[in-house]
Design a protein around this motif. Structure first.
Motif, PDB file in Angstrom:
ATOM      1  N   VAL A   1     -28.952  -2.440  25.264  1.00  0.00           N
ATOM      2  CA  VAL A   1     -30.177  -2.181  26.017  1.00  0.00           C
ATOM      3  C   VAL A   1     -30.079  -2.797  27.413  1.00  0.00           C
ATOM      4  CG1 VAL A   1     -32.660  -2.625  26.088  1.00  0.00           C
ATOM      5  CG2 VAL A   1     -31.580  -1.966  23.940  1.00  0.00           C
ATOM      6  N   ALA A   2     -29.573  -4.010  27.487  1.00  0.00           N
ATOM      7  CA  ALA A   2     -29.446  -4.676  28.783  1.00  0.00           C
ATOM      8  C   ALA A   2     -28.472  -3.925  29.691  1.00  0.00           C
ATOM      9  CB  ALA A   2     -28.984  -6.115  28.586  1.00  0.00           C
ATOM     10  N   GLN A   3     -27.370  -3.441  29.125  1.00  0.00           N
ATOM     11  CA  GLN A   3     -26.396  -2.691  29.928  1.00  0.00           C
ATOM     12  C   GLN A   3     -26.999  -1.385  30.432  1.00  0.00           C
ATOM     13  OE1 GLN A   3     -22.957  -2.266  27.417  1.00  0.00           O
ATOM     14  NE2 GLN A   3     -22.126  -4.269  27.990  1.00  0.00           N
ATOM     15  N   LEU A   4     -27.763  -0.710  29.563  1.00  0.00           N
ATOM     16  CA  LEU A   4     -28.396   0.541  29.990  1.00  0.00           C
ATOM     17  C   LEU A   4     -29.417   0.292  31.090  1.00  0.00           C
ATOM     18  CD1 LEU A   4     -28.828   2.418  26.587  1.00  0.00           C
ATOM     19  CD2 LEU A   4     -27.190   2.908  28.411  1.00  0.00           C
ATOM     20  N   LYS A   5     -30.149  -0.816  30.971  1.00  0.00           N
ATOM     21  CA  LYS A   5     -31.122  -1.146  32.021  1.00  0.00           C
ATOM     22  C   LYS A   5     -30.418  -1.440  33.342  1.00  0.00           C
ATOM     23  CE  LYS A   5     -34.910  -2.852  29.191  1.00  0.00           C
ATOM     24  NZ  LYS A   5     -35.740  -4.001  28.837  1.00  0.00           N
ATOM     25  N   GLU A   6     -29.284  -2.133  33.284  1.00  0.00           N
ATOM     26  CA  GLU A   6     -28.505  -2.409  34.497  1.00  0.00           C
ATOM     27  C   GLU A   6     -28.021  -1.115  35.145  1.00  0.00           C
ATOM     28  OE1 GLU A   6     -26.351  -6.649  33.523  1.00  0.00           O
ATOM     29  OE2 GLU A   6     -25.141  -4.984  34.245  1.00  0.00           O
ATOM     30  N   LEU A   7     -27.508  -0.215  34.304  1.00  0.00           N
ATOM     31  CA  LEU A   7     -27.035   1.067  34.838  1.00  0.00           C
ATOM     32  C   LEU A   7     -28.175   1.867  35.474  1.00  0.00           C
ATOM     33  CD1 LEU A   7     -24.570   2.185  32.008  1.00  0.00           C
ATOM     34  CD2 LEU A   7     -23.978   1.387  34.310  1.00  0.00           C
ATOM     35  N   ALA A   8     -29.339   1.861  34.808  1.00  0.00           N
ATOM     36  CA  ALA A   8     -30.495   2.579  35.363  1.00  0.00           C
ATOM     37  C   ALA A   8     -30.913   1.971  36.701  1.00  0.00           C
ATOM     38  CB  ALA A   8     -31.646   2.549  34.370  1.00  0.00           C
TER      39      ALA A   8
ATOM     40  N   GLN B   1     -20.986   6.271  32.410  1.00  0.00           N
ATOM     41  CA  GLN B   1     -21.129   4.877  31.999  1.00  0.00           C
ATOM     42  C   GLN B   1     -22.068   4.747  30.791  1.00  0.00           C
ATOM     43  OE1 GLN B   1     -19.381   2.296  33.048  1.00  0.00           O
ATOM     44  NE2 GLN B   1     -18.244   3.673  34.396  1.00  0.00           N
ATOM     45  N   LYS B   2     -23.112   5.558  30.792  1.00  0.00           N
ATOM     46  CA  LYS B   2     -24.069   5.530  29.668  1.00  0.00           C
ATOM     47  C   LYS B   2     -23.376   5.946  28.369  1.00  0.00           C
ATOM     48  CE  LYS B   2     -28.232   7.893  28.139  1.00  0.00           C
ATOM     49  NZ  LYS B   2     -29.220   8.909  28.462  1.00  0.00           N
ATOM     50  N   ALA B   3     -22.561   7.003  28.442  1.00  0.00           N
ATOM     51  CA  ALA B   3     -21.830   7.453  27.259  1.00  0.00           C
ATOM     52  C   ALA B   3     -20.844   6.372  26.802  1.00  0.00           C
ATOM     53  CB  ALA B   3     -21.091   8.752  27.576  1.00  0.00           C
ATOM     54  N   ARG B   4     -20.191   5.689  27.729  1.00  0.00           N
ATOM     55  CA  ARG B   4     -19.247   4.613  27.367  1.00  0.00           C
ATOM     56  C   ARG B   4     -19.971   3.470  26.669  1.00  0.00           C
ATOM     57  NH1 ARG B   4     -18.130  -0.167  29.202  1.00  0.00           N
ATOM     58  NH2 ARG B   4     -19.435   0.069  31.031  1.00  0.00           N
ATOM     59  N   VAL B   5     -21.129   3.101  27.185  1.00  0.00           N
ATOM     60  CA  VAL B   5     -21.905   1.999  26.578  1.00  0.00           C
ATOM     61  C   VAL B   5     -22.374   2.378  25.181  1.00  0.00           C
ATOM     62  CG1 VAL B   5     -24.051   0.700  26.764  1.00  0.00           C
ATOM     63  CG2 VAL B   5     -22.588   0.968  28.765  1.00  0.00           C
ATOM     64  N   LEU B   6     -22.840   3.607  25.044  1.00  0.00           N
ATOM     65  CA  LEU B   6     -23.360   4.033  23.730  1.00  0.00           C
ATOM     66  C   LEU B   6     -22.262   4.225  22.700  1.00  0.00           C
ATOM     67  CD1 LEU B   6     -26.146   6.524  24.858  1.00  0.00           C
ATOM     68  CD2 LEU B   6     -26.411   4.217  23.959  1.00  0.00           C
ATOM     69  N   ARG B   7     -21.048   4.519  23.102  1.00  0.00           N
ATOM     70  CA  ARG B   7     -19.915   4.659  22.165  1.00  0.00           C
ATOM     71  C   ARG B   7     -19.450   3.306  21.644  1.00  0.00           C
ATOM     72  NH1 ARG B   7     -15.595   7.352  25.301  1.00  0.00           N
ATOM     73  NH2 ARG B   7     -17.104   7.512  26.938  1.00  0.00           N
ATOM     74  N   SER B   8     -19.524   2.291  22.455  1.00  0.00           N
ATOM     75  CA  SER B   8     -18.985   0.990  22.039  1.00  0.00           C
ATOM     76  C   SER B   8     -19.920   0.228  21.154  1.00  0.00           C
ATOM     77  CB  SER B   8     -18.666   0.135  23.259  1.00  0.00           C
ATOM     78  OG  SER B   8     -19.840  -0.069  24.036  1.00  0.00           O
TER      79      SER B   8
END
Length: 108
Positions: free
Chosen positions: A78-85, A101-108
């Motif tokens: 969630v924190a990574q997605l907020k940073e990307l947004a 980047q969103k797809a990479r975060v959600l895959r890991s």
């Protein structure tokens, strides 16, 4: 001259008989209460010991729990997605870079 004795000679009076009876009854009640509390404490102790033995027997019968694969921490995602947004809103990331980047975060 003869002095007269205080109190009665012979049989005890009503008040002394009642007092003696009260002392005997009070002592008997105290002893009976103590015995009762001791019996209750012993019974509770035995019940606790039996429950503990049963719990230990059940734990011995169950197979040990194997730790599962560590799930990714949700808060980090969630924190990574907020940073990307935030980076996208600031114009640092384009829409395609954000999606990648969103797809990479959600895959890991």
């Amino acid at each position: 001259m003869f002095r007269r004795r205080v109190g009665r000679a012979g049989r005890p009076g009503l008040i002394s008989t009642m007092a003696r009876t009260a002392v005997v009854a009070g002592t008997a009640s105290a002893v009976a209460g103590g015995v009762s509390r001791q019996q209750q404490a012993r019974a509770q102790q035995e019940a606790d010991a039996e429950a503990y033995r049963q719990q230990q027997a059940m734990a011995a019968q169950q197979p040990p729990v194997q730790p599962s694969a560590a799930a990714p921490p949700v808060m980090d995602v969630v924190a990574q997605l907020k940073e990307l947004a935030a980076l996208k809103e600031q114009g640092i990331l384009t829409e395609e870079e954000f999606a990648t980047q969103k797809a990479r975060v959600l895959r890991s």
